[in-house]
Design a protein around this motif. Structure first.
Motif, PDB file in Angstrom:
ATOM      1  N   LYS A   2       0.822  -1.191   0.000  1.00 13.55           N
ATOM      2  CA  LYS A   2       0.000   0.000   0.000  1.00 13.55           C
ATOM      3  C   LYS A   2       0.864   1.252   0.000  1.00 13.55           C
ATOM      4  O   LYS A   2       0.591   2.212  -0.704  1.00 13.55           O
ATOM      5  CB  LYS A   2      -0.922  -0.013   1.220  1.00 13.55           C
ATOM      6  N   ASN A   3       1.939   1.264   0.835  1.00 10.79           N
ATOM      7  CA  ASN A   3       2.833   2.413   0.885  1.00 10.79           C
ATOM      8  C   ASN A   3       3.543   2.609  -0.442  1.00 10.79           C
ATOM      9  O   ASN A   3       3.760   3.724  -0.892  1.00 10.79           O
ATOM     10  CB  ASN A   3       3.858   2.250   2.015  1.00 10.79           C
ATOM     11  N   GLN A   4       3.941   1.474  -1.073  1.00 13.94           N
ATOM     12  CA  GLN A   4       4.595   1.556  -2.377  1.00 13.94           C
ATOM     13  C   GLN A   4       3.649   2.140  -3.412  1.00 13.94           C
ATOM     14  O   GLN A   4       4.050   2.929  -4.275  1.00 13.94           O
ATOM     15  CB  GLN A   4       5.057   0.160  -2.811  1.00 13.94           C
ATOM     16  N   SER A   5       2.358   1.791  -3.317  1.00 11.70           N
ATOM     17  CA  SER A   5       1.369   2.300  -4.247  1.00 11.70           C
ATOM     18  C   SER A   5       1.215   3.808  -4.096  1.00 11.70           C
ATOM     19  O   SER A   5       1.110   4.538  -5.077  1.00 11.70           O
ATOM     20  CB  SER A   5       0.022   1.604  -4.006  1.00 11.70           C
ATOM     21  N   LYS A   7       3.486   5.913  -2.918  1.00 12.15           N
ATOM     22  CA  LYS A   7       4.704   6.560  -3.428  1.00 12.15           C
ATOM     23  C   LYS A   7       4.700   6.605  -4.947  1.00 12.15           C
ATOM     24  O   LYS A   7       5.114   7.590  -5.556  1.00 12.15           O
ATOM     25  CB  LYS A   7       5.938   5.790  -2.938  1.00 12.15           C
ATOM     26  N   LYS A   8       4.210   5.547  -5.544  1.00  9.72           N
ATOM     27  CA  LYS A   8       4.212   5.462  -6.993  1.00  9.72           C
ATOM     28  C   LYS A   8       3.165   6.378  -7.607  1.00  9.72           C
ATOM     29  O   LYS A   8       3.417   7.022  -8.631  1.00  9.72           O
ATOM     30  CB  LYS A   8       3.945   4.018  -7.421  1.00  9.72           C
ATOM     31  N   ASN A   9       1.981   6.445  -7.000  1.00  9.30           N
ATOM     32  CA  ASN A   9       0.866   7.167  -7.603  1.00  9.30           C
ATOM     33  C   ASN A   9       0.706   8.600  -7.114  1.00  9.30           C
ATOM     34  O   ASN A   9      -0.082   9.356  -7.688  1.00  9.30           O
ATOM     35  CB  ASN A   9      -0.440   6.409  -7.334  1.00  9.30           C
ATOM     36  N   ASP A  11       1.069  12.386  -6.817  1.00 11.56           N
ATOM     37  CA  ASP A  11       1.439  13.360  -7.838  1.00 11.56           C
ATOM     38  C   ASP A  11       2.605  14.202  -7.327  1.00 11.56           C
ATOM     39  O   ASP A  11       2.414  15.181  -6.591  1.00 11.56           O
ATOM     40  CB  ASP A  11       0.255  14.259  -8.188  1.00 11.56           C
ATOM     41  N   TRP A  12       3.798  13.815  -7.730  1.00 11.99           N
ATOM     42  CA  TRP A  12       5.001  14.462  -7.209  1.00 11.99           C
ATOM     43  C   TRP A  12       5.185  15.870  -7.750  1.00 11.99           C
ATOM     44  O   TRP A  12       5.912  16.684  -7.156  1.00 11.99           O
ATOM     45  CB  TRP A  12       6.218  13.589  -7.498  1.00 11.99           C
ATOM     46  N   ALA A 405      -3.809   9.675  -5.427  1.00 11.65           N
ATOM     47  CA  ALA A 405      -2.793   8.612  -5.305  1.00 11.65           C
ATOM     48  C   ALA A 405      -3.425   7.250  -5.125  1.00 11.65           C
ATOM     49  O   ALA A 405      -2.888   6.240  -5.602  1.00 11.65           O
ATOM     50  CB  ALA A 405      -1.870   8.904  -4.119  1.00 11.65           C
ATOM     51  N   ASN A 406      -4.557   7.217  -4.447  1.00 13.86           N
ATOM     52  CA  ASN A 406      -5.230   5.941  -4.218  1.00 13.86           C
ATOM     53  C   ASN A 406      -6.154   5.561  -5.374  1.00 13.86           C
ATOM     54  O   ASN A 406      -6.911   4.622  -5.283  1.00 13.86           O
ATOM     55  CB  ASN A 406      -6.081   6.014  -2.934  1.00 13.86           C
ATOM     56  N   LYS A 407      -6.068   6.382  -6.458  1.00 14.13           N
ATOM     57  CA  LYS A 407      -6.908   6.115  -7.614  1.00 14.13           C
ATOM     58  C   LYS A 407      -8.378   6.049  -7.233  1.00 14.13           C
ATOM     59  O   LYS A 407      -9.093   5.113  -7.545  1.00 14.13           O
ATOM     60  CB  LYS A 407      -6.483   4.822  -8.317  1.00 14.13           C
TER      61      LYS A 407
END
Length: 411
Positions: A2-5, A7-9, A11-12, A405-407
Motif C-alpha cells: 500500500k505504501n509503495q502504491s 509513493k508510486k501514484n 502526484d510528485w 494517489a489511491n486512484k
C-alpha cells in the motif's frame, strides 16, 4: 504494498511545487522578521517541521474515509467555529483563535477543507440536480453556515473566500444567474461609491433596455426585466446607507482610499503605500536576499503575514516575483488537471474546491498588496506566517493528493 502504491501514484509535481512554495515562504519570513524580537521565523520553522507528520497521517488514512466522514468533519468544523464565541481569544479586535498557552489555533483555516468535503459529499449523490430550487437551498446552506459563524468574529477576509464555491457549484450545474448576480452586485456597489446613485440607476436602465432588445423575441419578458430594474435600483439606493451605517469605520476608510476618494498615506493607507514602495523598489532583479531596505527597516507593518509578497518584490524583483507567481499558477493548473481526470464526482468536486480556494487566496492577497483591493486579511498560501494557515492549506491539498494517489477515480 500500500505504501509503495502511494509513493508510486502520488502526484510528485504538486508535492514538489508545494515544497518549493513552503521553503520560499520561510525564506521570506526569515528576511522580513530577522530583526523582530519574537523569533517569528523560528516559530514558522517549527510549524513547517510539524507539517511533515501531518502529511504522513493524511496519506496514511484510507481515501474512502474522507468521503465517508465528510459530514461529520463538517459538523465538527462548525462546532469549532461556534465555540469561538464562548472560548475564543480576541486578538486585534477579532475573536478568531483558540489559545492553548502561548499557542493559538484559528479554526476558520481548517473549515475551508471541511466545507469542501461537505460540498463534494453532497454533490456526489447521483440524484442531485442543482437546477432544482430545494437542492440549491441545501447546497448553499452548506456554503453559508460557516460564513455566518465567521463574519461576526469579525473576519470578512475568511468569509470572502467562500464566494469561490459559487464557481465550483456553477461547474456542477448551479444556474449561471447566481454568479452573474454576485458579479453585478459588486459592480453596482463599487460604482455607487464612485458616482451619484441616479447615474448608476440610469446606466442600469440603459443596459437592461439594450439586453432586452438584443435578446431573441421569444426570450423577452418585460415583467422580469422590470423586476430586475426595480431590484437593482433598490440595491443602488441602499448602498450609501449600508456603507455609512453598517460598515465599520476602518472598512469605509479602506474603500475610500482604494477608490481614491481620500488620501491617508500615514494612517489607514500606510500599509498599502509602503507595500507599493517596497515592491516597486525591487526593479527587475531585486535588491538581494536580506538586502531590502523597506524590509530591513520594518516599514511595511505585518510584512511576514498578509504582506509577505512585498518581501519577494523588493528582494527578488520582478523576475523573482514572476517565478513565485508561476509556481502558484502551475499548482492551480495541476490540481485542475488532476480534478478533471477523476471519475468519481466526490473527488472531482473536491479537487475543484482545492484549486478554487488556493486561487482566491492568491488573487486577493496579491491584489491587496499592490493596492487594487482593500486590506482584509487574506494570507498568501504556504507563504504567510502562521501555523493554522500552513496546516489548513496542507490538509486541503494533501487530502486531494491522497484521493488521486489511491486512484479514487477507479473505485
Amino acid at each position: 504494498m500500500k505504501n509503495q502504491s502511494i509513493k508510486k501514484n502520488l502526484d510528485w509535481s504538486c508535492v514538489i511545487i508545494y515544497g518549493a512554495l513552503v521553503i520560499l515562504g520561510w525564506l521570506n519570513i526569515y528576511s522580513s522578521s530577522l530583526s523582530s524580537p519574537d523569533n517569528t521565523y523560528q516559530k514558522q520553522l517549527i510549524f513547517i517541521i510539524l507539517t511533515i507528520p501531518l502529511i504522513f497521517i493524511i496519506l496514511a488514512i484510507d481515501g474512502k474515509m474522507y468521503e465517508k466522514y465528510a459530514s461529520i468533519i463538517f459538523m465538527i468544523s462548525l462546532l469549532s467555529l461556534a465555540g469561538l464565541f464562548v472560548a475564543g481569544k480576541t486578538i486585534a479586535g477579532q475573536r478568531c483563535w483558540y489559545a492553548i498557552g502561548s499557542f493559538t489555533l484559528q479554526p476558520s483555516e481548517f473549515a475551508k477543507a471541511a466545507t469542501s468535503l461537505a460540498i463534494a459529499k453532497y454533490l456526489s449523490d447521483s440524484q442531485i440536480n442543482l437546477k432544482e430550487i430545494n437542492r440549491q437551498i441545501q447546497v448553499l446552506a452548506i456554503v453559508f453556515l460557516p460564513v455566518l459563524l465567521i463574519l461576526p468574529q469579525p473576519d470578512p477576509g475568511s468569509a470572502l473566500i467562500y464566494s469561490i464555491f459559487f464557481i465550483v457549484l456553477y461547474r456542477e450545474g448551479l444556474p449561471a444567474w447566481y454568479v452573474w448576480t454576485g458579479f453585478i452586485t459588486i459592480v453596482l456597489f463599487v460604482l455607487t461609491l464612485v458616482i451619484e446613485p441616479q447615474y448608476v440607476i440610469l446606466g442600469a436602465l440603459a443596459t437592461l433596455i439594450l439586453i432586452y432588445f438584443k435578446s431573441r423575441l421569444g426570450d423577452r419578458n418585460i415583467i422580469v426585466s422590470s423586476l430586475l430594474f426595480v431590484a437593482m435600483s433598490g440595491f443602488v439606493l441602499s448602498v450609501n446607507y449600508v456603507f455609512n451605517n453598517v460598515f465599520k469605520q476602518h472598512h469605509r476608510d479602506r474603500f475610500n482610499i482604494l477608490l481614491g476618494k481620500t488620501v491617508d498615506l500615514k494612517g489607514v493607507g500606510y500599509n498599502t503605500n509602503q507595500s507599493e514602495i517596497a515592491i516597486g523598489s525591487g526593479g527587475w532583479f531585486g535588491k538581494g536576499f536580506l538586502e531590502g531596505t523597506q524590509t530591513k527597516g520594518g516599514f511595511v507593518p505585518e510584512q511576514h503575514t498578509d504582506y509577505i509578497f512585498t518581501t519577494v518584490g523588493e528582494e527578488w524583483g520582478f523576475l523573482g516575483s514572476l517565478t513565485v507567481i508561476a509556481l502558484f499558477v502551475g499548482l492551480f493548473l495541476r490540481v485542475i488537471y488532476l480534478a478533471e481526470r477523476q471519475k468519481t464526482k466526490f473527488s472531482r468536486v473536491y479537487g475543484y474546491c482545492v484549486a478554487g480556494i488556493l486561487f482566491i487566496h492568491f488573487f486577493v492577497n496579491l491584489a491587496m498588496v499592490i493596492g487594487i483591493f482593500p486590506t482584509i486579511g487574506v494570507p498568501l498560501p504556504f507563504f504567510s506566517y502562521g501555523g493554522s494557515g500552513l496546516w489548513g492549506f496542507t490538509i486541503l491539498l494533501f487530502i486531494f493528493l491522497k484521493m488521486d494517489a489511491n486512484k479514487v477515480n477507479e473505485w
